[in-house]
Structure formats: C-alpha cells, structure tokens
Design a protein around this motif. Structure first.
Motif, PDB file in Angstrom:
ATOM      1  N   HIS A  73     -39.857  59.591 -36.816  1.00  0.00           N
ATOM      2  CA  HIS A  73     -39.973  60.895 -36.164  1.00  0.00           C
ATOM      3  C   HIS A  73     -38.610  61.470 -35.810  1.00  0.00           C
ATOM      4  CE1 HIS A  73     -44.242  60.709 -36.197  1.00  0.00           C
ATOM      5  NE2 HIS A  73     -44.315  59.648 -35.420  1.00  0.00           N
ATOM      6  N   ASP A  80     -47.451  60.919 -34.184  1.00  0.00           N
ATOM      7  CA  ASP A  80     -48.228  60.488 -35.364  1.00  0.00           C
ATOM      8  C   ASP A  80     -49.417  61.415 -35.574  1.00  0.00           C
ATOM      9  OD1 ASP A  80     -46.719  58.316 -36.173  1.00  0.00           O
ATOM     10  OD2 ASP A  80     -47.913  56.818 -35.097  1.00  0.00           O
ATOM     11  N   GLU A 126     -43.951  54.397 -26.881  1.00  0.00           N
ATOM     12  CA  GLU A 126     -45.190  54.217 -27.645  1.00  0.00           C
ATOM     13  C   GLU A 126     -46.057  55.465 -27.577  1.00  0.00           C
ATOM     14  OE1 GLU A 126     -47.044  50.771 -28.351  1.00  0.00           O
ATOM     15  OE2 GLU A 126     -44.993  50.528 -29.084  1.00  0.00           O
ATOM     16  N   THR A 130     -41.562  65.570 -27.351  1.00  0.00           N
ATOM     17  CA  THR A 130     -40.332  64.763 -27.287  1.00  0.00           C
ATOM     18  C   THR A 130     -39.505  65.124 -26.061  1.00  0.00           C
ATOM     19  OG1 THR A 130     -39.431  66.264 -28.913  1.00  0.00           O
ATOM     20  CG2 THR A 130     -39.938  64.071 -29.680  1.00  0.00           C
ATOM     21  N   GLU A 157     -39.221  52.661 -37.388  1.00  0.00           N
ATOM     22  CA  GLU A 157     -39.347  53.218 -36.041  1.00  0.00           C
ATOM     23  C   GLU A 157     -38.711  54.602 -35.915  1.00  0.00           C
ATOM     24  OE1 GLU A 157     -38.917  49.262 -33.378  1.00  0.00           O
ATOM     25  OE2 GLU A 157     -37.816  49.455 -35.230  1.00  0.00           O
ATOM     26  N   ARG A 166     -44.601  58.159 -29.761  1.00  0.00           N
ATOM     27  CA  ARG A 166     -44.855  57.886 -31.178  1.00  0.00           C
ATOM     28  C   ARG A 166     -46.307  58.198 -31.549  1.00  0.00           C
ATOM     29  NH1 ARG A 166     -47.391  54.064 -33.593  1.00  0.00           N
ATOM     30  NH2 ARG A 166     -47.406  52.504 -31.945  1.00  0.00           N
TER      31      ARG A 166
END
Ligand code: PEP
Ligand code: MG
Length: 542
Positions: free
Chosen positions: A38, A154, A147, A120, A35, A150
C-alpha cells in the motif's frame, strides 16, 4: 542477529543465524510477504457528490473489516484458543472507536481527500500518538493499528488479503511455502492459509511475541531476527529453516537436506506410545489448547502448565473467570490425571509489557517469578481463586516458580491460602520449582514444607553456570552434561527421598533421550516434556 555468510545469493547455499522462536524444521519455497503493497496509494481531491461517495466507501470498508475480524475471532478461537482470539477482538474495538471514524469522515468533508488517504492519515496520526505514550504495552498496540490500516486499504483497493505477492503464482498457489516477512504479526501467523504454510522467517519479533506463541501453538516452525533477509531473497527461493537451532539455509544443497535429520525420510515422528514401566512421562503445556496433543500423546498428566503464556497470548491480565475457564478445560481434558499449574512466572525472558513494570537493566536477575508475585499480590490472589475453583473439578497441584528459599515459599503459600480462605477448595497441593541454585542447596528444608518438587533445568543451568539460556553466542557453554550438575541432581533426589516427597524434572533437558538415562540413573522417575517428545522418550527407555 547478523548474517553469517556472504550476500551472494545466486543459487549458492548460504547460511544465516537467527533466533529460534517456534520449534521444528521445514524446507520449501519462499513466499515473500509484501508488507509495502500500500505504499503507492491513489490520492485525489474530492468535492460535492464525490465526498458522499468516499464516505460511503469508507463506511462499507469498516463494516467489511469488522465482519472479517469477527470471522477471524471465531476461527482463531476454534483453531488455537480464546486467548489468541482476543488479539483480534482488540483490533475490532479500536476500529469501532467513534472518534476514529469521525476523524476519517471529517478528513473527507473538510480536507477534501479520498477514502484511502483519510484512512492512512488518520491511522498514521493515531500510530504516532500511541508511540509517544509512556507505556510499553500501549506502544505495542501500534502493531494493531498497522493491521487495521492494512485491512481497510485491502478492502478499499479490492485486494485479496491472502494474496501477498501481487500475482507471483509460484509462491501464492504453491504448497509447502515458507513465508518471509519483515515482522511476524499475529494476523500474519493465523490469517495466511496455515495448511499451506510450513514455516516463517522474519527480521523482527522475539520468542515471546504474540506471533511466536501462535506459531508454536499452530506447530509452524519459525526463525526470527535475520536482519535484511526480506530484501535479499525473492519469491520461489528454496529455503531450509530450523526452528530449534535458528539456522536458515538459502538454496540448501541436496547434501544439506539429506544431513538434516528432521527432514530425513527415514525418520518419521513416532505416533503415540503408551505408558512404560519405570518412567512416568507427563506433558508441559503453555496454552490450554495444547492439552489436546498431550492427551493424544497419552501423557500421564500435565507436569507443568506455564500459565503465564495465557496472559502473554492475550496481551493482558486475565480475570478470575477467564483463568478458571482455561484451567478447568485442561483438568477436564486430563480426566482425573494430575495437572500441575505453575503460578505466573513472568519476567526475565517472559516480559509482559501489559503489566507496565519498570524497565530493568538485568531482567533475569530482577523482578521475576516468585519475586514478582510477592510484589504483585493481586496477580497471585486472582490466580489462587481461579485454581481453588478448579480444584473442585479434579486434582490440582500448584507449582511456585523461581523460589530461592523456604521462607519465600512459605510467604507465598500463605498469601495463596489467605486469598482463598472464604472459598471451598479440594485436592490442592503446593510444590516448588528447583531452578535457582540457592533453593537446590536447601532442598531438604524446603521439601519439609512443600508437598512436591520439580526441577527446572532450563533456569537451573542458566543460573548454575552463569550462562544465558537465550543467547546463541554462549550456546556452546549452555551444557548440562557436567559432573557438578549431576551431583546436584543426585542431591535433590536424595533430599526428596529422605523427607518422602516426590520430585520430577520439567526442564528441556529431560526431553533429551541421552540425558534422560542420566536422570533415571540419578533416581528420577517422573519427567515432564513437550507433548511431541513423549513417544521418543518412552521408546528410549523400553
Ligand atoms: C525451567 O526453567 O527449566 C522451566 C521448566 O521453566 P521455564 O522454561 O518456563 O523457565
Ligand atoms: Mg524456569
């Protein structure tokens, strides 16, 4: 939950006690869900032309994630059910919020930051603000924000979301993997290739979390509450997990594996077994999608549909139409066999943060079941209307949860009938759960006004012996096999026979073949259990 054994995990068998959140047993290799992949983000200043490039990257990342979520919604709706798909729809709504996009673009324009940092900073800030809101339901949305962050990262960083281990082949490509993560999120549960995922072990997440419900619906065993496990083991470790007891064994010995009955090669799960004489076996379901297994196992009806799980899975209250769709699909699938809908039994261990109820010092003795329905007649009214519509498609029995006496049942039944006064309804029966000792002691009076009774042994044992059904520290005491329990069951059967009403058992105890014999000896002729237990019970009475 605490670690039970030493932390020396160098191939020595080590046992952990966790919280069972999805039943079943699995043994395989660990795949650590990374997790924190990043945590080292690229960070650079942008200016002039560079700003346009970063904004284009951001825009296409958002589009790609929206498409990915759309795909997930379809896949999950298909594989699990519409309520679960809603979880992802909520993420899409957040992601498409124009203020959020504007904020990210402004960070690139005015703050001169690259796309990854814009994502972020914006989402971290959003998450902080959400966590300050005075509503547990809103605060829980922060999982969705995580989520979304992420997913966007990704895409921006070209990382395949299914590759969780950054290249460690033995767990990525290997079959029979057991995912170990800090938290089981809904996405993690359904997004990973579940054909190759045989179990989940996590540090956090309760049995009523979205993810636990999804894991159960997908039939993947899961254990939660094992503090620190993510940092203690590595990819490729052999592990055994028991989603019924909550036990996790790292580096299980041959002996341990052999001793585990559910893994034993000589004990395959029996396939469907047809109805037997002398015992009617029905199925308990929590989600409409589970009716398929009930049909496959040749259940003679649905003895208890825990409707509150539809709400918990969706993370919100469902309107009349949404309830109707789910309920009617079950009635249609059962094709004339009886379906018993238990009215929302929210509260206690089945917390529903979306209702924004006050925090209670002792939720098991608080605003739950029948009491909650009385406090929130709006919930009862919508459900009653949905059920009245369903009753025109097949027989519907309505089961009232956590009833304490006859008056309480009559008040609720009156509210139900009042809510559907203007509607056309057919085949509607009203029955009572016998799971609170006071109701059991007045069974005769209650059954004079109720059309049927169903004994909820899970709560009955809890309240009769003052023993928490969810607390592993007192699990030894959670034992129904005591004479006072059986005399109470005998009294309930006698009361039902005297007033000529049917009575059945829908608690977990009925799924235990050894106890089943005692129920039948006491005069019980109908039980309702998890669909996968039906063949075993029928074989036991043959
Ligand atoms: C019970 O209490 O036995 C029961 C069947 O209901 P639940 O497990 O949902 O509380
Ligand atoms: Mg109960």
């Amino acid at each position: 939950m605490t670690l039970r054994a030493s932390h020396d995990l160098h191939n020595a068998e080590t046992r952990f006690a966790g919280l069972p959140i999805s039943e079943g047993v699995a043994a395989g290799r660990v795949c650590l869900f990374n997790e924190r992949r990043h945590s080292n983000l690229p960070s650079y200043r942008v200016s002039g032309e560079g700003k346009g490039r970063e904004k284009r990257r951001l825009k296409s990342a958002i589009t790609a994630v929206v498409e990915r979520i759309d795909g997930l919604v379809r896949e999950v709706a298909d594989r699990v059910g519409p309520a679960e798909a809603e979880i992802f729809r909520a993420q899409k709504v957040i992601l498409q919020d124009p203020t959020l996009t504007k904020q990210m673009m402004e960070l690139v324009d005015d703050g001169n930051v690259n796309a990854e940092l814009a994502v972020t900073r914006t989402l971290d800030d959003y998450e902080t603000r959400i966590q300050e809101v005075d509503s547990e339901y809103i605060r829980e949305r922060s999982t969705d924000i995580g989520e979304i962050r992420r997913r966007l990262l990704d895409v921006l960083r070209n990382m395949n979301p299914s590759l969780q281990c950054a290249g460690e082949e033995h767990c990525q490509r290997g079959r029979n993997r057991v995912i170990v993560a800090e938290e089981l999120t809904p996405s993690l549960t359904v997004e990973l290739d579940t054909k190759h995922t045989i179990g989940f072990i996590t540090e956090r997440g309760g049995p009523t979390s979205h993810a636990a419900i999804l894991a159960r619906a997908l039939g993947i065993p899961a254990v939660s509450g094992i503090e620190g496990i993510h940092g203690l083991i590595s990819c490729g470790t052999d592990v055994l997990l028991d989603g019924d007891s909550g036990e996790v064994v790292i580096w299980p010995t041959e002996e341990t594996l052999r001793r585990h009955p559910m893994l034993g090669p000589g004990l395959p799960r029996p396939g469907a077994v047809g109805p037997v004489t002398g015992l009617r076996v029905m199925a308990n379901i929590s989600l409409a999608s589970e009716v398929a297994e009930a049909v496959e196992m040749r259940a003679e009806g649905i003895g208890m549909y825990r409707t509150e799980f539809e709400f918990i899975a969706a993370g919100r209250t469902l309107d009349e139409e949404e309830q109707f769709e789910r309920y009617v699909s079950v009635v249609r699938a059962m094709d004339g066999r009886p379906v018993t809908f238990r009215l929302l039994d929210i509260g206690g261990d089945k917390a529903a943060s979306f209702l924004d109820l006050p925090e209670e010092p002792n939720p098991h003795l608080g605003l739950r079941g029948a009491r909650l329905l009385l406090a929130r007649p709006d919930l009862l009214r919508t459900q009653a209307r949905a059920l009245a519509r369903v009753s025109t498609h097949g027989p519907v029995s309505v089961l009232y949860p956590m009833i304490v006496d006859r008056e309480q049942f009559l008040t609720l039944k009156e509210l139900f009938l009042e809510s559907i006064r203007d509607m056309h309804a057919e085949h509607l029966e009203h029955g009572v759960m016998f799971e609170v000792p006071s109701a059991c002691l007045q069974a005769r009076e209650i059954l004079q006004v109720a059309e049927f009774g169903s004994i909820g042994t899970n709560d009955l044992i809890q309240y009769l012996f003052a023993v928490d059904r969810n607390n592993e520290l007192v699990a030894r005491d959670y034992n129904p096999d005591r004479s006072v329990f059986w005399s109470l069951i005998g009294d309930l059967v006698n009361a039902a026979n005297e007033v000529g009403r049917p009575i059945s058992v829908c608690g977990e105890a009925a799924g235990n073949p050894a106890l089943l014999m005692k129920f039948t000896d006491a005069g019980i002729q109908t039980v309702s259990v998890s669909a996968r237990l039906i063949p075993g019970l029928r074989l036991a009475v043959c």
